[in-house]
Design an enzyme around this catalytic site. Structure first.
Site, PDB file in Angstrom:
ATOM      1  N   GLY A  44      -7.834  -5.660   4.520  1.00  0.00           N
ATOM      2  CA  GLY A  44      -8.394  -6.393   3.399  1.00  0.00           C
ATOM      3  C   GLY A  44      -7.477  -7.459   2.847  1.00  0.00           C
ATOM      4  O   GLY A  44      -7.954  -8.472   2.314  1.00  0.00           O
ATOM      5  N   ASP A  65      -0.929  -4.449  13.981  1.00  0.00           N
ATOM      6  CA  ASP A  65      -1.897  -3.481  13.453  1.00  0.00           C
ATOM      7  C   ASP A  65      -2.339  -2.586  14.596  1.00  0.00           C
ATOM      8  O   ASP A  65      -2.709  -3.082  15.664  1.00  0.00           O
ATOM      9  CB  ASP A  65      -3.116  -4.192  12.844  1.00  0.00           C
ATOM     10  N   ASN A  73     -15.135  -1.936   7.549  1.00  0.00           N
ATOM     11  CA  ASN A  73     -14.127  -2.965   7.278  1.00  0.00           C
ATOM     12  C   ASN A  73     -14.746  -4.310   6.902  1.00  0.00           C
ATOM     13  O   ASN A  73     -14.117  -5.135   6.226  1.00  0.00           O
ATOM     14  CB  ASN A  73     -13.237  -3.199   8.503  1.00  0.00           C
ATOM     15  N   ASN A 134      -0.274   2.262   3.423  1.00  0.00           N
ATOM     16  CA  ASN A 134       0.438   3.530   3.469  1.00  0.00           C
ATOM     17  C   ASN A 134       1.858   3.322   2.962  1.00  0.00           C
ATOM     18  O   ASN A 134       2.579   2.452   3.458  1.00  0.00           O
ATOM     19  CB  ASN A 134       0.455   4.067   4.909  1.00  0.00           C
ATOM     20  N   CYS A 193      -2.770   3.632  -0.353  1.00  0.00           N
ATOM     21  CA  CYS A 193      -2.982   2.777  -1.514  1.00  0.00           C
ATOM     22  C   CYS A 193      -4.454   2.482  -1.753  1.00  0.00           C
ATOM     23  O   CYS A 193      -4.797   1.839  -2.739  1.00  0.00           O
ATOM     24  CB  CYS A 193      -2.252   1.450  -1.328  1.00  0.00           C
ATOM     25  N   CYS A 257      18.726  -0.995  -0.304  1.00  0.00           N
ATOM     26  CA  CYS A 257      19.489  -2.241  -0.464  1.00  0.00           C
ATOM     27  C   CYS A 257      20.666  -2.142  -1.423  1.00  0.00           C
ATOM     28  O   CYS A 257      21.410  -3.110  -1.579  1.00  0.00           O
ATOM     29  CB  CYS A 257      18.558  -3.353  -0.954  1.00  0.00           C
TER      30      CYS A 257
END
Length: 261
Positions: A44, A65, A73, A134, A193, A257
């Site tokens: 998306g 992907d 979709n 994810n 998500c 980091c």
């Protein structure tokens, strides 16, 4: 550093509406033609973002992907059609790019992102755009971006809200995505998500905004539009509608980091 070749007359005509913008200009357009973006996730967010990035004249893409196109979709993943159902998203996206602009250089991977392979997939890119759903994958991408010293645009969407953040954790004063979300989502079985549904147009808004931010990053130091905005997280609200911006601080203890890394 080698200079990008000048644009051909056909390319000048194609990008004329960009070039007449003082904030981009001919120098900016030539710079975009020499850039390489790795798009991780072609759903998306990745779909509309890819369309606008290709339209902006980015010269090279790496598309990653491991999923195949499903009928569900098509409500929001704008580069796919019914004919793509059952086919790999990376292959279908490359086909779309070839039909849109055959001058673009495109590499694809249908491998699932892991902490072990992501560094190789993004190596050499000028920018990574992560639109995966994810958290474990997002964190693996973020850590690899820090290790490879590649800036990251992280974009997410769900229901009526989108988020787009710019991260450069390899820089001393800039946070990475892990500084934002922490370490709780490293597990492979963590929540995604996008479990609660989303308005298709919300995904489009988030993806197109991410594309605009990508152009900002890539034109840093080249044109007036080049404002990377490291550590800024933009939250897009489709219900109000509106947008607000948060500043993410670098976490000295971040294992991606910070000093702990």
């Amino acid at each position: 550093m080698s200079l990008s070749p000048p644009l051909s007359p056909a390319r000048l005509d194609r990008f004329a509406r960009h070039i007449v913008l003082p904030e981009i200009g001919g120098a900016g357009q030539v710079a975009l033609a020499g850039k390489h973006i790795a798009v991780i996730g072609l759903g998306g967010i990745g779909s509309p973002a890819l369309q606008y990035l290709a339209g902006a004249g980015i010269g090279r893409f790496t598309l990653v992907d491991d999923d195949v196109v499903d009928a569900s979709n098509l409500q929001r993943q704008t580069i796919f059609t019914s004919r793509d159902i059952g086919h790999g998203k990376a292959t279908s996206a490359r086909r779309w790019l070839a039909n849109f602009d055959d001058a673009l250089e495109v590499n694809i991977s249908d491998s699932r992102i892991t902490a072990e392979n992501v560094g190789d997939l993004i190596a050499g890119a000028d920018l990574v755009l992560d639109g995966t759903d994810n958290f474990a994958t997002r964190l693996a991408v973020s850590d690899a971006c820090v290790a490879e010293r590649v800036p990251l645009l992280s974009a997410a969407v769900g229901r009526f809200q989108g988020q787009v953040g710019a991260f450069a954790g390899h820089l001393v004063a800039s946070p990475c995505y892990r500084c934002f979300v922490g370490d709780a989502f490293d597990a492979e079985d963590c929540d995604t998500c996008a479990e609660d549904g989303m308005l298709g147009a919300m995904a489009g808004w988030t993806g197109s905004f991410a594309a605009m931010q990508a152009v900002r990053v890539l034109l840093s130091g080249v044109s007036r539009f080049g404002q990377p905005m490291w550590g800024k997280l933009h939250i897009l609200d489709g219900m109000t509608p509106g947008m607000r911006t948060l500043t993410i601080a670098k976490d000295p203890a971040c294992k991606g980091c910070g000093q702990a890394a």
